[in-house]
Design an enzyme around this catalytic site. Sequence first.
Site, short mmCIF file in Angstrom:
data_model
loop_
_atom_site.label_atom_id
_atom_site.label_comp_id
_atom_site.label_asym_id
_atom_site.label_seq_id
_atom_site.Cartn_x
_atom_site.Cartn_y
_atom_site.Cartn_z
N SER A 53 -17.63 -15.24 49.19
CA SER A 53 -18.86 -16.08 49.38
C SER A 53 -19.89 -15.09 48.97
O SER A 53 -20.21 -14.77 47.94
CB SER A 53 -18.95 -16.85 50.53
OG SER A 53 -20.11 -17.52 50.70
N ASP A 71 -24.61 -19.34 46.04
CA ASP A 71 -24.11 -18.28 46.58
C ASP A 71 -22.76 -18.13 45.61
O ASP A 71 -22.36 -18.56 44.64
CB ASP A 71 -23.57 -18.38 48.10
CG ASP A 71 -22.37 -19.38 48.35
OD1 ASP A 71 -22.42 -20.51 47.60
OD2 ASP A 71 -21.82 -19.27 49.22
N ASP A 129 -19.57 -18.50 45.52
CA ASP A 129 -18.48 -19.23 45.39
C ASP A 129 -18.91 -20.80 45.29
O ASP A 129 -18.39 -21.54 45.34
CB ASP A 129 -17.58 -19.27 46.61
CG ASP A 129 -17.95 -19.78 47.77
OD1 ASP A 129 -18.99 -19.25 48.20
OD2 ASP A 129 -17.14 -20.26 48.54
N ASP A 170 -20.37 -22.91 47.08
CA ASP A 170 -20.50 -24.07 48.17
C ASP A 170 -21.60 -24.32 48.59
O ASP A 170 -22.02 -25.25 49.17
CB ASP A 170 -19.25 -23.91 49.08
CG ASP A 170 -19.36 -22.76 49.92
OD1 ASP A 170 -20.34 -21.82 49.51
OD2 ASP A 170 -18.75 -22.39 50.91
MG MG Z 1 -20.07 -19.53 50.10
#
Ligand code: MG
Length: 450
Positions: free
Chosen positions: A96, A238, A240, A242
């Site tokens: 992340s 960020d 990744d 999400d």
């Molecule tokens: Mg993340």
Amino acid sequence: MKMFGTNGIRGVANEYLNCELSVNVGRAIAYVLGPGPIAIAKDTRVSSDMIVSSVSAGLMSMGVSVIDLGMVPTPALQYYVKTHDDVTAGVMITASHNPPEFNGIKCVSSDGTECSPEEEGAIEDAYEMGMKTVEWPKIASMTHVSDAGERYIDSVLAKVDAEAIRKAGLKVCLDCANGASVYTSPMLMKKLGVETIVLNGEPDGMFPGHYSEPVESNLEGLKEAVKKYGADLGIAHDGDADRCVFVSNTGMYMPGDVGLALLSISCLQSGKGSSEVVSTVALSSMVEDAVINAGGFMVRTAVGSPLVARRMIKDGSLVGGEDNGGIIFADHQFCRDGAMAAARMLEFIVRNGPVQKQVDALPKYTTIKTATHCDDDKKEMLIDKVAALHQSEKIDRTDGLKIIFDNGWVLLRPSGTEPKFRIYSESKDPEVAKSRSEQFMSEVALILGQ
Ligand code: MG
């Protein structure tokens, strides 16, 4: 043995998180989340190919076949798992927002939500126990899917008023942080007919633009770009993707709670379904006030997006999230959904006008966040002693200790991963927030003998 933190297994690649551990974690995942197939995806980190290969080898050695989705955002993997009934689980290889040397293994249940602590505990137990692999004829294989990112984006597109966004002629600056959104979010903007200036749009696991945590100090370039190009909005993900945070049309950073407030209002405006918004005890009362002003109400869980997601499922609420830019939309999927948040914010602007004006209209609070060192074995004692000192006040033990006053609140929370205790103090009156923060810091210091 505890391996899973709040966001999966994390560690420095080739140190804690090496091939051997990854193979064995893969085997444990196969045992708990099988029979498979299991989908796997990765972010842009230098070590992601290595960890994908190791985890996949572990899965296949247990007879579980692997569907490799390649480099896509975490919510794209979750969408794939959710929409494929035969797929029994997902694994995301990402750390992340952590620095580039880190990587991580995050597990997704068959419904596309993050695994529960119980499922993670079962994977840890299986890892400890050690797994017997299958005989050679039963070793499974791997297939590759190349359009999981585009399918996810098309699904996001179908959930917003794309025609209205196209007609509005918006301009955005989009900071992909060299992470998993580099293909999908520019694709979303293109399909929405939004003029887009992309920053840090090359996949690069060294994160040459800035670290992948979307905090203000990492987004100075985005703020400048929004002003320079006269954009209607800045969007940042960020590593990744999400999560999603925003910069307003005047170049002001909008912290995650501001984004959550506006998108909650947006969901309430739609008038579809429940007026409940779910977040955690740590979220600013600013969002709760905004939700109430928009005709809704707020329910709070302990900290952690899986808890928010599961409460939303249970209650049938429309929207939920945390103050870090992780927002969940029930009409799409029960996970943090970076591209969905971006699309919904564009829809909000089309409906309500310039975003800074909407930010200015939000209630104002001061929140002071501090932390102190506290050994793990003293955390419970500390909470009990502080609670005893304040037993005449209104107390909430949903997560840590929250003491609610007439003019604000204080939250004391032990860190789940570090020998740390966090102390949040919030009030509409900055002086009250400050003096209360100092009061609790010294109470805690006294108890810990610091
Ligand atoms: Mg993340």
